[in-house]
Scaffold this motif. Structure first.
Motif, mmCIF file in Angstrom:
data_model
loop_
_atom_site.group_PDB
_atom_site.id
_atom_site.type_symbol
_atom_site.label_atom_id
_atom_site.label_comp_id
_atom_site.label_asym_id
_atom_site.label_seq_id
_atom_site.Cartn_x
_atom_site.Cartn_y
_atom_site.Cartn_z
ATOM 1 N N VAL A 18 -4.620 8.154 -1.568
ATOM 2 C CA VAL A 18 -3.300 8.386 -2.169
ATOM 3 C C VAL A 18 -3.218 9.836 -2.651
ATOM 4 N N GLU A 19 -2.105 10.466 -2.396
ATOM 5 C CA GLU A 19 -1.845 11.816 -2.898
ATOM 6 C C GLU A 19 -0.755 11.737 -3.963
ATOM 7 N N LEU A 20 -1.024 12.262 -5.147
ATOM 8 C CA LEU A 20 -0.064 12.281 -6.247
ATOM 9 C C LEU A 20 0.388 13.712 -6.470
ATOM 10 N N TYR A 21 1.695 13.951 -6.349
ATOM 11 C CA TYR A 21 2.264 15.294 -6.500
ATOM 12 C C TYR A 21 2.988 15.399 -7.834
ATOM 13 N N ALA A 23 -2.819 5.059 -9.171
ATOM 14 C CA ALA A 23 -4.190 4.688 -9.525
ATOM 15 C C ALA A 23 -4.652 3.444 -8.778
ATOM 16 N N ALA A 24 -3.727 2.506 -8.546
ATOM 17 C CA ALA A 24 -4.094 1.249 -7.897
ATOM 18 C C ALA A 24 -4.133 1.359 -6.382
ATOM 19 N N GLY A 25 -3.323 2.269 -5.832
ATOM 20 C CA GLY A 25 -3.232 2.384 -4.388
ATOM 21 C C GLY A 25 -2.162 1.500 -3.790
ATOM 22 N N GLY A 51 5.250 6.522 9.203
ATOM 23 C CA GLY A 51 4.450 5.357 8.873
ATOM 24 C C GLY A 51 3.961 5.297 7.443
ATOM 25 N N GLU A 52 4.151 6.378 6.673
ATOM 26 C CA GLU A 52 3.665 6.384 5.295
ATOM 27 C C GLU A 52 4.645 5.695 4.339
ATOM 28 N N VAL A 53 4.112 5.322 3.179
ATOM 29 C CA VAL A 53 4.905 4.719 2.107
ATOM 30 C C VAL A 53 4.732 5.572 0.858
ATOM 31 N N GLY A 54 5.845 5.883 0.216
ATOM 32 C CA GLY A 54 5.792 6.679 -1.001
ATOM 33 C C GLY A 54 6.506 5.992 -2.141
ATOM 34 N N LYS A 78 0.830 -1.198 0.000
ATOM 35 C CA LYS A 78 0.000 0.000 0.000
ATOM 36 C C LYS A 78 0.865 1.249 0.000
ATOM 37 N N ILE A 79 0.454 2.266 -0.778
ATOM 38 C CA ILE A 79 1.172 3.538 -0.795
ATOM 39 C C ILE A 79 0.246 4.660 -0.317
ATOM 40 N N ASP A 80 0.865 5.696 0.217
ATOM 41 C CA ASP A 80 0.142 6.876 0.670
ATOM 42 C C ASP A 80 0.388 8.076 -0.236
ATOM 43 N N LYS A 81 1.599 8.141 -0.803
ATOM 44 C CA LYS A 81 1.954 9.280 -1.651
ATOM 45 C C LYS A 81 2.725 8.791 -2.869
ATOM 46 N N ALA A 82 2.577 9.533 -3.966
ATOM 47 C CA ALA A 82 3.302 9.241 -5.204
ATOM 48 C C ALA A 82 3.799 10.567 -5.772
ATOM 49 N N TYR A 83 4.941 10.525 -6.450
ATOM 50 C CA TYR A 83 5.596 11.760 -6.881
ATOM 51 C C TYR A 83 6.066 11.653 -8.330
ATOM 52 N N LEU A 84 5.659 12.632 -9.136
ATOM 53 C CA LEU A 84 6.159 12.797 -10.499
ATOM 54 C C LEU A 84 6.852 14.160 -10.544
#
Length: 647
Positions: A345-348, A430-432, A395-398, A312-318
């Motif tokens: 999920v937050e995508l930056y 998109a998948a989480g 505790g988050e995963v990115g 599981k992810i909490d954040k994603a970065y482009l």
């Protein structure tokens, strides 16, 4: 004699070489880079420049200032710093790019400052990226940048070169990011540490310029000092496109058709029989999408494998200078078209430059990403270096398309960070959970590394007047690899500016072994293992040893940043894997029993022949050439710069 591309480029940019001297790996020479880029740290270089006593930049066309790291900070203090930098640039006639223009490395490339066959440096570790255009790009520290502003020159230690042969072609869905993640994970035992890397082979032609920029950029994480690609049709096409843009803006002097035609006629490259330290062969057809991490680039896993675990992810970065160019954004948009970022999920999103963002807006990719739920940030470094919006919480995963996933870099030390291509980041958002856009398999290339038996060329070294040809001291063995700067000079005192040199000396090696203070004596010579001085860039890790009376450090290898800080403060550091191994072997019993500081008898250093003599045997040392001797005699780079300015 034949030379690698790094040796040839340094030969062309060297200043004050002895007549007939051919630059070789291991040489320390004075160089005049074509350009030096500083970003937000221009604010830290300025006081060093003024402390030297300089008033004018020697060559206003040489520096480039870019504001990119802390661009989201609208505090009065940060805005005031930005104004000071801009005002200084205007007063000196230096090219300046304000906050929002883009990330410095991207601007250097797209704005025509990086040319094939030139030496381009920056006060930032990802300067390796310039190698994608056939330049030698490499980092310098802030003191170096100040010296370049003041005199146009600094010094550089020429690294050995590892040849990486790329065979085959990438399959659809596999990217340049997967290539460098694979290289970092497969060759993670120091194979290219502090080396220049040259990419060769038929596989190079199939890599886009954007992919080459990504790979060169992350050769930094691989441990290399240079990541060079040859000039070819792909390079020429990119440069022509950029030349047209620059000509329309009135900057044809930076890059033009005459220059490009010249490189096509005589492409800069190594000699055919250049002397390489090692060779790596990578079959691009065996590369599949991979992720790095968590928290290190030395560990990689196939995306198809980790996807089964649904991490599981909490954040994603482009974002970042690694993977936020137009090709990257288009790649991510293709994955997210018609989809939404998963709940929770937050995508930056941040483009590598304002120009890239404008192009992505024009072709629709930017809109697709925003419609999918991405949160747009201004062009800049941002979360990649732990500043601004969107940092990882405990505790988050990115998962990120950036270049580094060191623990705590992108936020909390209690978070986990993975690296991947833009397509994998988009699919995961998109998948989480960590996954790819399609199933491509779990293949990975075989480990194919050949040590070619390279050793530095032994030759006599000219000795400057006033510099000793030989010296002697007691060897003090520290039987440790990767002795980091925190062990040498602890973080608890790193930011104390009130300590005298004598007090600083008392903290030397306290974290490594408190017994050091009782064992070490004036004039001792430390002998240590590989990658001495790794870790942070604190200068005190060099100066504290100098103040303690340590005459020099001889190690199997050094962190390049430590090496620069040491010589910039007139503290001698020499490499000798053979000597380090010989003394370590002689005291293996004590070392294996846990003794961390071992007096090892008298050691004689012969600078003229570049050899150390211990127990009747001779061991080669990296040569301390005239440029290095001048630096030591002057008392360091700032003092030498003042002397050159007649101050």
């Amino acid at each position: 004699m034949a030379q690698t591309i790094t040796e040839k480029v340094i030969q062309a940019h060297a200043v004050g070489l002895q007549p007939g001297h051919e630059v070789r790996a291991g040489d320390m020479v004075t160089v005049r880079p074509a350009h030096v880029m500083t970003h937000d740290n221009t604010g830290a270089v300025l006081p060093k420049f003024h402390a030297i006593g300089a008033e004018k930049v020697a060559d206003p066309a040489q520096p480039v200032f870019t504001l990119d790291h802390n661009v989201q900070d609208a505090s009065d203090a940060n805005l005031a710093k930005y104004r000071r930098i801009e005002e200084f640039a205007a007063s000196q006639g230096v090219t300046f790019f304000p906050a929002g223009a883009g990330i410095g490395h991207q601007l250097m490339v797209e704005q025509g400052f990086v040319h094939p066959g030139t030496l381009v440096v920056a006060s930032d570790s990802h300067s390796n990226m310039y190698g994608a255009l056939g330049a030698v790009g490499t980092p310098v520290v802030r003191t170096d940048a100040a010296a370049i502003w003041a005199t146009g020159t600094t010094w550089w230690s020429v690294p050995r070169t590892v040849k990486v042969v790329l065979d085959g072609a990438l399959r659809p869905g596999v990217t340049g990011k997967d290539v460098i993640i694979t290289l970092c994970g497969l060759y993670n035992s120091g194979e290219v540490l502090n080396a220049a890397v040259e990419f060769h082979g038929p596989g190079v032609a199939g890599l886009s310029l954007s992919e080459r920029l990504t790979i060169s950029n992350m050769t930094t994480e691989w441990g290399a000092l240079v990541g060079w690609f040859p000039f070819d049709e792909t390079t020429a096409a990119y440069l022509r496109q950029r030349a047209a843009v620059l000509a329309a803006r009135g900057h044809a002097d930076r890059l033009n058709e005459t220059m490009i035609a010249g490189w096509e006629t005589e492409p800069p490259g190594p000699d055919a029989d250049a002397d390489y330290a090692a060779e790596i062969i990578l079959d691009l057809g065996d590369v599949s999408p991979h992720v790095s991490g968590p928290d290190t680039v030395a560990v990689m896993r196939p995306v198809a494998e980790i996807a089964l675990e649904k991490v599981k992810i909490d954040k994603a970065y482009l974002l970042s200078c690694t993977n936020a160019r137009l090709d990257d954004l288009v790649e991510a948009a293709a994955v997210l078209r018609g989809k939404r970022v998963a709940d929770g999920v937050e995508l930056y999103l941040a483009a590598a430059s304002a120009e890239v963002q404008t192009a992505a807006e024009a072709n629709g990719a930017w809109g697709v990403l925003l419609e999918a739920g991405a949160r747009a940030l201004p062009p800049g470094c941002g979360a990649c270096i732990g500043l601004g919006v969107g940092l990882l919480e405990p505790g988050e995963v990115g998962i990120s398309a950036t270049n580094r996933n060191f623990k705590g870099r992108m936020g909390s030390r209690d978070a986990k960070a993975y690296l991947a291509s833009p397509a994998v980041v988009a699919a995961s958002a998109a998948a989480g959970f960590i996954t790819g856009p399609e199933e491509i398999g779990v293949s990975a290339p075989a480990y194919r590394f050949t040590d070619l038996g390279w050793r530095p060329v032994e030759r006599q070294v000219a000795i400057r007047e006033g510099f000793p040809a030989t010296l002697e001291g007691r060897a003090l063995l520290l039987p440790t690899d990767n002795l980091n700067t925190d062990g040498i000079y602890g973080k608890d005192v790193t930011y104390r500016d009130d300590l005298t040199p004598e007090q600083m000396a008392g903290y030397a090696m306290a974290n490594y072994d408190p017994a050091f203070q009782n064992i070490a004596a004036e004039g001792d010579i430390i002998v240590a293992g590989r990658n001495f001085g790794t870790g942070s860039s604190r200068e005190q890790a060099a100066t504290a040893l100098k103040y303690r009376g340590i005459r020099m450090v001889i190690a199997a290898s050094f962190s390049q940043t430590y090496l620069r800080n040491a010589f910039n403060n007139a503290f001698i550091c020499l490499e000798s894997p053979a000597l380090a191994e010989a003394i370590r072997s002689a005291f293996a019993g004590k070392a294996d029993a846990g003794t961390r500081i071992i007096p090892a008898g008298e050691l004689e250093i012969d600078f003229r022949s570049a050899k150390a003599r211990w127990r009747g045997a001779g061991y080669p040392l990296s040569p301390l050439g005239p440029a290095a001797q001048e630096l030591v005699l002057a008392g360091g780079l700032e003092a030498l710069t003042r002397a050159r300015l007649g101050l």
